[in-house]
Design a protein around this motif. Structure first.
Motif, PDB file in Angstrom:
ATOM      1  N   GLY A 185      42.605  67.424  29.537  1.00  0.00           N
ATOM      2  CA  GLY A 185      42.754  68.052  31.615  1.00  0.00           C
ATOM      3  C   GLY A 185      42.219  69.551  31.941  1.00  0.00           C
ATOM      4  N   ASN A 186      41.818  69.504  33.206  1.00  0.00           N
ATOM      5  CA  ASN A 186      41.643  70.743  33.919  1.00  0.00           C
ATOM      6  C   ASN A 186      42.853  71.950  33.894  1.00  0.00           C
ATOM      7  N   SER A 240      53.286  70.872  33.262  1.00  0.00           N
ATOM      8  CA  SER A 240      53.151  70.610  34.350  1.00  0.00           C
ATOM      9  C   SER A 240      54.401  70.725  35.511  1.00  0.00           C
ATOM     10  N   TYR A 257      48.096  75.014  38.102  1.00  0.00           N
ATOM     11  CA  TYR A 257      48.720  73.976  37.628  1.00  0.00           C
ATOM     12  C   TYR A 257      47.463  73.377  37.555  1.00  0.00           C
ATOM     13  N   PHE A 258      47.978  72.278  35.817  1.00  0.00           N
ATOM     14  CA  PHE A 258      47.602  71.186  35.292  1.00  0.00           C
ATOM     15  C   PHE A 258      47.483  69.896  35.805  1.00  0.00           C
ATOM     16  N   LYS A 259      46.473  69.179  35.718  1.00  0.00           N
ATOM     17  CA  LYS A 259      45.744  67.682  36.028  1.00  0.00           C
ATOM     18  C   LYS A 259      45.391  67.463  35.167  1.00  0.00           C
ATOM     19  N   ALA A 260      46.015  66.312  33.914  1.00  0.00           N
ATOM     20  CA  ALA A 260      45.325  65.790  32.887  1.00  0.00           C
ATOM     21  C   ALA A 260      44.336  64.324  33.198  1.00  0.00           C
ATOM     22  N   ASN A 261      43.712  64.662  32.458  1.00  0.00           N
ATOM     23  CA  ASN A 261      43.817  63.308  31.756  1.00  0.00           C
ATOM     24  C   ASN A 261      43.824  61.924  31.598  1.00  0.00           C
TER      25      ASN A 261
END
Length: 684
Positions: A173-174, A252, A266-270
């Motif tokens: 993720g990013n 998160s 913040y974290f944005k997962a794949n």
């Protein structure tokens, strides 16, 4: 961090904010201003980003001497003059971006590695080939976590080689950092600190993580630092769902705290499609275990959906049942036999106009009583029969369910010792019951003297027998059998010949053969008469009526209410009783009329019967058939014929000439007893 907020007015004065390390007020609508002097006073400043901020003038050399300064970005302003970073510029300074300003000269410093961008300034007019007049090569600004003393190996399918050179399916993720205190991405030290902090956090939370990889640092349109993160599983090629959930939760919900130089994130997962070891490139068929697991999962899902459907259906039925209880006639069309019409036997439905006519338009002269339920009127039917009409308050829902219960039950019972229901009216929003007219009030009125009728011992025995036969009929001969649940002196009415009639079926429970031990959801009855076993177990049986009848027998003996000033009649009798003495030593408790006029031994036998009825255990109590037979025996021993009707009317009794209230004023016709207060019940 106040960029892109459409702020107006003067540029904020940040003088004295010595701990501030990141300033971004780009793309607002501040008034035009000269380069603020506080630029050079922020000793902790690492990043100064003020693009399109209407700043004009020359940048001071002292700005670049701030010891922690790393990035200056003042694009799209009106900065002019000569750019001079001075000989003592910060050792951490990495990037100065002054695109689209009015810089016309630049003093270069030998050995400087600071990245400077002056594209769009006069100094970079056509023909200038200096490095600061072109976009910098980004190849040196990227970062990727290096292998840990190993050589990466080629991996099949979608597996990725980890920093420990093992092939696995990483969770990726990013990470978005809103306000990092650095701008140049070539400093691997800051990324290594982030990598170390990630591993430390995962291990402290017991997560199955072998290694992490950070790569491709970039700035997005919001000027956030974006870093690609890959998390590799320990010991196996893939994470299970629990592992993914736990890692995602840590990243998160801010359990992970990055080094302070990165700031908030913040974290944005794949999406992670590799659960349960699914190797998309292996080409292997699904194992039997996977197939069985999927089948079980499908069955469980189907079962849950089925359960949810059944639950929803039952909830709907409960809601409909509750609605019917509040308005039991809601579905009834008086012109048809469908819907919620009461099941009547021997009773009829009256129209509102018929009732209105027989009560002389509900005239006051026909009103014989009133109470919480409504009013009671005397009426004469066209056939000459006198009736009592109990009219509910219009629009009231009080006793709605009990109202219908009483109609249905009373219409099925036909016995000389049970009040007869002539009919009812459910028309034009009215609820009315039509009873046979009972002239001499309740047993309660007779015992207390309110009716003006003197009840001697012999008359009390006949009344007790009549009441017992009425309850026995309900238990043994009614179809279906009925448990009254509210036997008390106010619910025993006396006709013109003082025959007892059991009344008020608002709380009655019809009982089929399989339901002899019916468990109620709410205990109902009248305090003092209530069976303690029923109260404690919620199990309603015909023996609950027997207990109440035993209390009624004590009331006949004493002419006292079951509970007076906190004293319970059953306990009082038990404590005073001495079988070795005359009248069992109950002289102080017995009604003087009973004590003075009783046949020898009859009071004692009557008291013994009452005590048997109020045994703690229902199994130890007699049936109502046995109670009736015992009262017959007591009457025979006293010289009375238990099978003979009362020979005289109430007119021959003492005090009859005195005016008395109509029986339907009392509780027997107005109050449907509800829940009681257990704390006041004292059965012993």
């Amino acid at each position: 961090f106040l960029s892109n907020n459409q702020l107006t007015g003067s540029l904020p004065n940040l003088t004295g904010m010595n701990l501030l390390n990141y300033v971004d007020v780009s793309n607002n609508s501040f008034d035009a201003t000269d380069v603020p002097p506080w630029f050079s006073s922020l000793q902790s400043l690492t990043s100064l980003i003020m693009e399109n901020a209407h700043i004009q003038g020359k940048l001071p050399v002292s700005l670049f001497s701030l010891s922690q300064l790393q990035t200056v970005s003042l694009k799209n302003n009106r900065i002019n003059g000569t750019l001079n970073i001075g000989p003592t510029f910060s050792s951490q300074l990495q990037r100065i971006d002054l695109q689209n300003n009015f810089i016309d000269a630049f003093t270069q410093r030998a050995g400087s590695t600071v990245q400077i961008i002056l594209i769009g300034n006069p100094i970079c007019d056509e023909g200038v080939t200096q490095s600061y007049c072109s976009f910098p090569d980004q190849s040196n600004s990227t970062y990727s976590t290096p292998p840990e003393n190993c050589t990466p190996i080629p991996c099949t399918s979608e597996k990725v080689s980890s920093p420990t050179c093992k092939c696995a399916y990483p969770y990726s993720g990013n990470l978005f950092f809103r306000a990092p205190s650095f701008s140049a991405f070539g400093n691997k030290t800051v990324f290594e600190s982030l990598h170390s902090k990630l591993m430390e956090t995962f291990k402290s939370h017991g997560q199955p993580v072998e290694s992490t990889s950070l790569s491709n640092p970039t700035k997005n349109s919001n000027e956030y630092l974006v870093l690609n993160l890959q998390v590799f599983p320990a010991g196996i090629d893939y994470f299970n769902r629990t592992g993914i959930s736990s890692i995602g939760f840590i990243l998160s919900n801010q359990s992970f705290k990055p080094p302070h130089t990165f700031g908030p994130f913040y974290f944005k997962a794949n999406e992670y499609p590799y659960f349960a070891g699914l190797d998309k490139g292996s080409g292997k068929p699904l194992s039997t275990g996977v197939i069985i697991g999927a089948a079980i999962g499908g069955f469980v899902l189907f079962s849950l959906l089925l359960f949810a459907g059944v639950y929803a259906f039952r909830q709907k039925k409960r809601a409909e049942t509750a609605s019917k209880k509040n308005d039991p006639f809601a579905l009834w069309d008086p012109n048809t036999d469908s819907g919620g019409v009461p099941q009547l036997k021997g009773a009829r439905s009256f129209s509102f106009e018929e009732i209105k006519k027989c009560t002389n338009n509900f005239s006051e002269s026909n009103e014989v009583g009133r109470g919480g339920y409504g009013k009671v009127y005397r009426g004469n039917l066209p056939n000459g029969q006198m009736v009592a009409i109990k009219r509910a308050v219009q629009g009231s829902t009080q006793g709605g369910y009990e109202f219908k219960t009483e109609i249905e039950l009373l219409s099925r019972v036909h016995h000389k010792n049970v009040v007869s229901l002539v009919g009812f009216c459910f028309d034009q929003g009215e609820q009315m019951l039509v009873y046979e007219y009972i002239t001499n009030g309740t047993l309660k009125d007779g015992l207390t003297g309110r009716s003006g009728i003197r009840l001697d011992w012999m008359r009390r025995l006949r009344i007790a027998l009549g009441a017992a036969r009425g309850v026995q009929y309900l238990h043994d001969l009614a179809n279906p059998p009925i448990i009254h649940r509210d036997i008390k002196s106010n619910n025993i009415l006396l006709d013109e010949r003082l025959n007892a009639k059991v009344a008020d079926f608002g709380l009655s429970k019809p009982m089929g053969e399989p339901e002899k031990g019916y468990v109620t959801t709410q205990v109902k009855g009248t305090m003092g008469y209530l069976d303690p076993e029923y109260y404690m177990t919620n199990q309603l049986t015909e023996k609950s009526d027997v207990y109440s009848f035993g209390v009624l027998l004590f009331e006949i003996l004493t002419a006292r209410s079951p509970i007076v000033n906190g004293k319970y009649i059953v306990r009082e009798v038990k404590e005073a009783m001495d079988r070795t003495k005359v009248l069992y030593n109950l002289h102080d408790i017995l009604d003087p009329i009973v004590a003075a006029n009783s046949a020898p031994g009859s009071v004692e036998k009557f008291a013994d019967l009452a005590l048997r009825c109020v045994q703690e255990s229902g199994d130890s109590r007699p049936t109502m058939n046995e109670v009736a037979k015992e009262i017959e025996n007591i009457m025979e021993s006293a010289g009375l014929n238990p099978h003979a009707e009362s020979a005289s009317t109430s007119n021959s009794y003492e005090g009859k000439g005195k005016d008395h209230e109509h029986p339907y004023i009392k509780e027997s016709l107005f109050a449907y007893s509800g829940s009681f207060s257990p704390s006041r019940l004292e059965p012993k």
